[in-house]
Design a protein around this motif. Sequence first.
Motif, mmCIF file in Angstrom:
data_model
loop_
_atom_site.group_PDB
_atom_site.id
_atom_site.type_symbol
_atom_site.label_atom_id
_atom_site.label_comp_id
_atom_site.label_asym_id
_atom_site.label_seq_id
_atom_site.Cartn_x
_atom_site.Cartn_y
_atom_site.Cartn_z
ATOM 1 N N LEU A 75 2.984 83.112 23.385
ATOM 2 C CA LEU A 75 2.647 83.090 24.809
ATOM 3 C C LEU A 75 3.366 81.946 25.517
ATOM 4 N N GLY A 76 3.340 80.767 24.921
ATOM 5 C CA GLY A 76 4.007 79.624 25.537
ATOM 6 C C GLY A 76 5.506 79.820 25.650
ATOM 7 N N SER A 77 6.138 80.267 24.575
ATOM 8 C CA SER A 77 7.586 80.442 24.589
ATOM 9 C C SER A 77 8.019 81.579 25.504
ATOM 10 N N GLY B 168 0.758 73.852 12.274
ATOM 11 C CA GLY B 168 1.000 72.741 11.365
ATOM 12 C C GLY B 168 -0.118 72.529 10.358
ATOM 13 N N LEU B 169 -1.356 72.807 10.764
ATOM 14 C CA LEU B 169 -2.505 72.581 9.880
ATOM 15 C C LEU B 169 -2.966 73.848 9.160
ATOM 16 N N SER B 170 -2.315 74.965 9.418
ATOM 17 C CA SER B 170 -2.772 76.243 8.863
ATOM 18 C C SER B 170 -2.722 76.240 7.337
ATOM 19 N N ASN B 171 -3.778 76.768 6.726
ATOM 20 C CA ASN B 171 -3.823 76.915 5.271
ATOM 21 C C ASN B 171 -4.112 78.353 4.864
ATOM 22 N N SER B 172 -4.048 79.249 5.828
ATOM 23 C CA SER B 172 -4.223 80.674 5.549
ATOM 24 C C SER B 172 -3.384 81.469 6.544
ATOM 25 N N ILE C 298 1.050 75.882 24.450
ATOM 26 C CA ILE C 298 2.026 75.624 23.391
ATOM 27 C C ILE C 298 1.619 74.439 22.526
ATOM 28 N N ILE C 299 0.942 73.442 23.130
ATOM 29 C CA ILE C 299 0.573 72.241 22.367
ATOM 30 C C ILE C 299 -0.435 72.562 21.260
ATOM 31 N N PRO C 300 -1.568 73.235 21.571
ATOM 32 C CA PRO C 300 -2.478 73.590 20.473
ATOM 33 C C PRO C 300 -1.855 74.527 19.444
ATOM 34 N N TYR D 41 -1.221 82.942 11.918
ATOM 35 C CA TYR D 41 -0.881 83.968 12.904
ATOM 36 C C TYR D 41 -1.590 83.729 14.240
ATOM 37 N N PHE D 42 -2.758 83.126 14.211
ATOM 38 C CA PHE D 42 -3.413 82.770 15.473
ATOM 39 C C PHE D 42 -2.597 81.711 16.210
ATOM 40 N N GLY D 43 -2.115 80.721 15.476
ATOM 41 C CA GLY D 43 -1.255 79.710 16.089
ATOM 42 C C GLY D 43 0.039 80.309 16.611
ATOM 43 N N LEU D 44 0.596 81.256 15.879
ATOM 44 C CA LEU D 44 1.839 81.903 16.307
ATOM 45 C C LEU D 44 1.636 82.754 17.559
ATOM 46 N N ALA D 45 0.433 83.309 17.729
ATOM 47 C CA ALA D 45 0.134 84.082 18.938
ATOM 48 C C ALA D 45 0.183 83.176 20.173
ATOM 49 N N LEU D 46 -0.422 81.986 20.068
ATOM 50 C CA LEU D 46 -0.363 81.024 21.176
ATOM 51 C C LEU D 46 1.072 80.546 21.397
#
Length: 417
Positions: A367-369, A350-354, A342-344, A359-364
Amino acid sequence: MGKEKEKKNSRLDPTAWIIFSSLIIDLVGFTVILPLMPKLLDHYSSTGGSSMSFLESTVKTLQQMLNIPVNFNSVMTGGVLGSLFSILQFLASPLAGCLSDCYGRKPALLLSMVGIASSYALWLVSDSFAVFMIARAVGGVSKANVSLATAVMADITDSTNRAKAMALIGVAFAIGFIVGPVTGAAFSAWGVSSISAGNWWFWPAMFSLTLAILNIGYIACFFTESLPLDKRAKSPQFSQTWNLVNPVSLFKFQLAADGIPNNDLVKLRILGRVYFMFLFLYSGLEYTLTFLTHLRFNYNAAQQGKMLLFIGILMALFQGGLVRRVKPGKEKVIALIGLGVIIPSFVIVGLSNSATVLYFGLALYSLGSATVIPCLTAMTAAHGRADQKGAVIGTLRSLGALARALGPLISSFGTSY
């Protein structure tokens, strides 16, 4: 023979599936508003009104004091509203749990659901921001049904199937986040193109109200009380009212401490702190996500709905395929995996610009949630007597509501930078 017996013991009581279905109905109605919130705030801001003007002036003052860009005022306003809803839920959850320990889960569930339906009825007629705020406040006070549903699951399970039951609650959340936001986005698109676009929120509000009324009838007809009379508390613990609203007492699980061995109480308190910290961080991203994508990527309601659909589908897959298969005693391992990813995910989002990075961050994030909350809840529900489950789960849910009250507010200020 032993494996067959173990498999039989791990099967869930039919009541679990009734609660599961009820939660889906409730959460679909509850999440309809999520992709609409930025647009609702824009609407009330454009129409004015003393309540909206007061809130906006307060936010503007904070913006000037903290040197926050003006275009992020809507994020901060949304954070304030999210905190209002959750702080009221924070106050109500342990009280509802204690009342259910004495009078039973079913009456408490029905009372909560009537309040939820009332909040949607107020949203239906919220031509002014003041009425909309009252609707959110009524919804926050009434939103104890998830806490009560968790207590029901604790009533009807043991160590062999508790994680599976808590995962079922998580799956209900995932389904709610799949169907509700997409429905809200569809209503929004339809409302904008309709003749009555001035009150475009009428139909999503009516949809939520209809589901809430159906849910009341469903529980009234099909839910059988899960807490027998001989296992109920003799009286509500009103003498400990301060423990219901005092964060220090909540972190100590003071309301349920009587009769719990010291070793178990220490474990409960550790679980409570972890649960609080996780939801504090999680809810900050959860609530500001639609505002972030609205401002950074110019997402409309349909795109917001697709994004939340992506999160919901992944959560359902993770919970249905991973958490529901967790063996007794392995909840801690799965929770640690969830905490590790969840941390990464926060950093990447937060840093996504595309859209790809987002969506890669949202996939992680999914999983955490999907793993942490049901596993921590299952570990917590293992402690306490039958007549304490409502207080234990209510306290845990209240800690979560406190985290959700602070998370959106702090995150909205952080996002504004």
